[in-house]
Design a protein around this motif. Structure first.
Motif, short mmCIF file in Angstrom:
data_model
loop_
_atom_site.label_atom_id
_atom_site.label_comp_id
_atom_site.label_asym_id
_atom_site.label_seq_id
_atom_site.Cartn_x
_atom_site.Cartn_y
_atom_site.Cartn_z
N ARG A 1 64.03 39.60 42.64
CA ARG A 1 64.25 40.46 41.48
C ARG A 1 62.97 41.06 40.93
N CYS A 2 61.85 40.73 41.55
CA CYS A 2 60.55 41.18 41.03
C CYS A 2 59.82 42.02 42.08
N ALA A 3 58.98 42.91 41.58
CA ALA A 3 58.05 43.63 42.45
C ALA A 3 56.84 42.72 42.65
N LYS A 4 56.55 42.38 43.91
CA LYS A 4 55.50 41.42 44.22
C LYS A 4 54.16 42.13 44.37
N PHE A 5 53.14 41.52 43.80
CA PHE A 5 51.77 42.03 43.93
C PHE A 5 50.87 40.86 44.28
N ARG A 6 50.20 40.97 45.41
CA ARG A 6 49.28 39.91 45.84
C ARG A 6 47.87 40.23 45.39
N PHE A 7 47.26 39.29 44.68
CA PHE A 7 45.88 39.44 44.21
C PHE A 7 44.95 38.74 45.19
N LYS A 8 44.01 39.49 45.72
CA LYS A 8 43.07 38.96 46.69
C LYS A 8 41.82 38.46 45.98
N SER A 9 41.12 37.55 46.65
CA SER A 9 39.82 37.11 46.13
C SER A 9 38.89 38.31 46.03
N LEU A 10 38.09 38.34 44.98
CA LEU A 10 37.22 39.49 44.77
C LEU A 10 36.17 39.58 45.87
N PRO A 11 35.89 40.79 46.35
CA PRO A 11 34.79 40.97 47.31
C PRO A 11 33.48 40.47 46.69
N ARG A 12 32.63 39.96 47.55
CA ARG A 12 31.41 39.32 47.06
C ARG A 12 30.54 40.30 46.27
N ASP A 13 30.41 41.54 46.74
CA ASP A 13 29.53 42.48 46.05
C ASP A 13 30.06 42.84 44.67
N LEU A 14 31.39 42.97 44.53
CA LEU A 14 31.96 43.28 43.21
C LEU A 14 31.82 42.10 42.26
N ALA A 15 32.01 40.88 42.78
CA ALA A 15 31.85 39.70 41.94
C ALA A 15 30.40 39.54 41.48
N VAL A 16 29.46 39.80 42.37
CA VAL A 16 28.05 39.73 42.00
C VAL A 16 27.72 40.76 40.93
N THR A 17 28.25 41.97 41.08
CA THR A 17 28.01 43.02 40.09
C THR A 17 28.55 42.63 38.72
N ARG A 18 29.75 42.05 38.70
CA ARG A 18 30.36 41.66 37.42
C ARG A 18 29.58 40.52 36.75
N VAL A 19 29.19 39.51 37.52
CA VAL A 19 28.42 38.39 36.95
C VAL A 19 27.05 38.87 36.48
N ASN A 20 26.44 39.78 37.25
CA ASN A 20 25.16 40.36 36.82
C ASN A 20 25.29 41.10 35.49
N HIS A 21 26.40 41.83 35.34
CA HIS A 21 26.64 42.56 34.09
C HIS A 21 26.73 41.60 32.90
N VAL A 22 27.45 40.50 33.07
CA VAL A 22 27.59 39.53 31.99
C VAL A 22 26.25 38.87 31.70
N ALA A 23 25.50 38.52 32.74
CA ALA A 23 24.20 37.88 32.54
C ALA A 23 23.25 38.79 31.77
N GLN A 24 23.23 40.07 32.09
CA GLN A 24 22.36 41.00 31.37
C GLN A 24 22.82 41.19 29.94
N ALA A 25 24.14 41.26 29.74
CA ALA A 25 24.66 41.44 28.38
C ALA A 25 24.36 40.24 27.49
N GLU A 26 24.32 39.05 28.08
CA GLU A 26 24.06 37.83 27.30
C GLU A 26 22.60 37.43 27.32
N GLY A 27 21.76 38.20 27.99
CA GLY A 27 20.33 37.90 28.01
C GLY A 27 19.95 36.70 28.84
N VAL A 28 20.68 36.43 29.90
CA VAL A 28 20.37 35.31 30.79
C VAL A 28 19.49 35.83 31.92
N ALA A 29 18.26 35.32 32.02
CA ALA A 29 17.35 35.74 33.08
C ALA A 29 17.71 35.01 34.37
N CYS A 30 17.91 35.76 35.43
CA CYS A 30 18.29 35.17 36.73
C CYS A 30 17.29 35.60 37.79
#
Length: 355
Positions: free
Chosen positions: A184-213
């Motif tokens: 009865r539902c439209a199925k949508f499969r969520f895949k694990s995030l590609p490594r480069d996109l995940a790195v970009t997102r975590v980098n964005h949060v680290a910069q926004a919160e001032g965490v030096a990496c």
């Protein structure tokens, strides 16, 4: 009494923040997972196919019943909440969206009472500026934890009240959803995030919160989270408290994630070529160091797969042995005995390969 009242107020505050409440909050007290959760459908990272279909549904106001499934931390709950904000706005969403965690409220009584009572009521007025569709949304998170009776009862409710309510089932294992409900539902499969996109997102949060990496720290966070962006974000927040203004490096991330040093894993592999006494000493040292058996299995498996001294048949036998040990650990078996059993049997297989 004040204690219970304050606890209830805290739960209400968290619920309002997840529903898109625009009130003032202490941002320092908000987990980064919630703070940087996508606010609209365009902010969702990756999952391009899912976002494209949902954006079209948003334009046409024709949303079917949805079934989101995939690994944890891939954005299933965030996506449906972002879609609801785009549909209803920050005020009407509180009256038009019911979010339940089915792992806690999973019985047939909840479906017949709470879900049915919400689903049968017609919608109210929409926020000005938002072209809200004439239906509400029920989000059932962790739907694969619902009992079979509860899923069967939900099937009829979805049919009867589909003109005023649409359902979104969120789960990790689609095989645990009964077929009449899934159809009865439209199925949508969520895949694990590609490594480069995940790195970009975590980098964005680290910069926004001032965490030096330092170089490699963010990559290590993403690798150790194994595609779970939520775990990577939580690990980053924990690491920021640990470094206290210093630069975060890969070694700190490994320590925080509980990764076993490669030398220890190499020592276990080397013990396979020795006698039983060496295997027992290696297991004793591992257990006394406090390393979890599940992490030992995961890292030892990766080492075996790339081991050039083992043949394909020996690798297959050791992999089956690890699967048996993992099953025993999940059933509550003693970690030390299971690791010792793994070492002794893997030693026989490895020695047979070298003979």
């Amino acid at each position: 009494m004040d204690f219970f009242r304050s606890g209830k107020a805290t739960e209400q505050a968290v619920a309002k923040s997840r529903a898109g409440d625009g009130g003032k909050r202490d941002e320092r007290a908000v987990p980064w997972v919630e703070k940087y959760r996508p606010k609209n459908i365009d902010d969702v990272t990756a999952q391009e196919e899912v976002v494209q279909v949902l954006r079209k549904s948003l334009e046409t106001k024709n949303l079917p019943h949805l079934l989101f499934y995939g690994p944890p931390g891939t954005g299933k709950t965030s996506t449906i909440l972002a879609l609801a904000r785009d549909m209803y706005g920050p005020e009407a969403i509180r009256a038009r969206v019911l979010e339940l965690n089915a792992s806690d409220e999973r019985g047939i009584g909840v479906v017949r009472e709470k879900v049915k009572n919400f689903a049968r009521v017609a919608v109210g007025q929409a926020d000005p500026g938002y072209s809200s569709p004439p239906y509400k949304i029920v989000i059932l998170d962790e739907a694969d934890s619902m009992t079979t009776d509860a899923q069967s009862a939900l099937r009829r409710i979805m049919e009867k009240y589909s003109h005023v309510t649409r359902f979104c089932l969120v789960c990790n294992y689609v095989s645990r959803i009964i077929e009449p409900l899934a159809s009865r539902c439209a199925k949508f499969r969520f895949k694990s995030l590609p490594r480069d996109l995940a790195v970009t997102r975590v980098n964005h949060v680290a910069q926004a919160e001032g965490v030096a990496c330092r170089d490699g720290a963010v990559q290590a966070l993403v690798d150790y989270s194994e595609g779970d962006l939520r775990r990577a974000m939580m690990s980053l927040q924990s690491a920021s408290r640990m470094v206290q203004g210093a630069a975060l490096d890969a070694d700190m991330v490994a320590e925080l994630a509980g990764v076993i040093p490669p030398g220890v894993i190499q020592g276990l592999r080397a013990a396979w070529a020795a006698d039983a006494h060496s295997s027992q000493e290696a297991v004793d040292a591992l257990v006394y160091a406090g390393y979890p058996a599940s992490r030992v299995l995961a890292q030892l498996h990766d080492l075996v797969v790339s081991d050039q001294q083992l043949g394909s048949l020996q690798k297959a036998k050791i992999a089956m042995l690890m699967a048996s040990v993992d099953k025993a650990l999940c059933d509550g078996a003693d970690e030390k005995l299971q690791l010792l059993n793994l070492m002794l049997q893997a030693s026989r297989i490895a020695q047979a390969a070298s003979a």
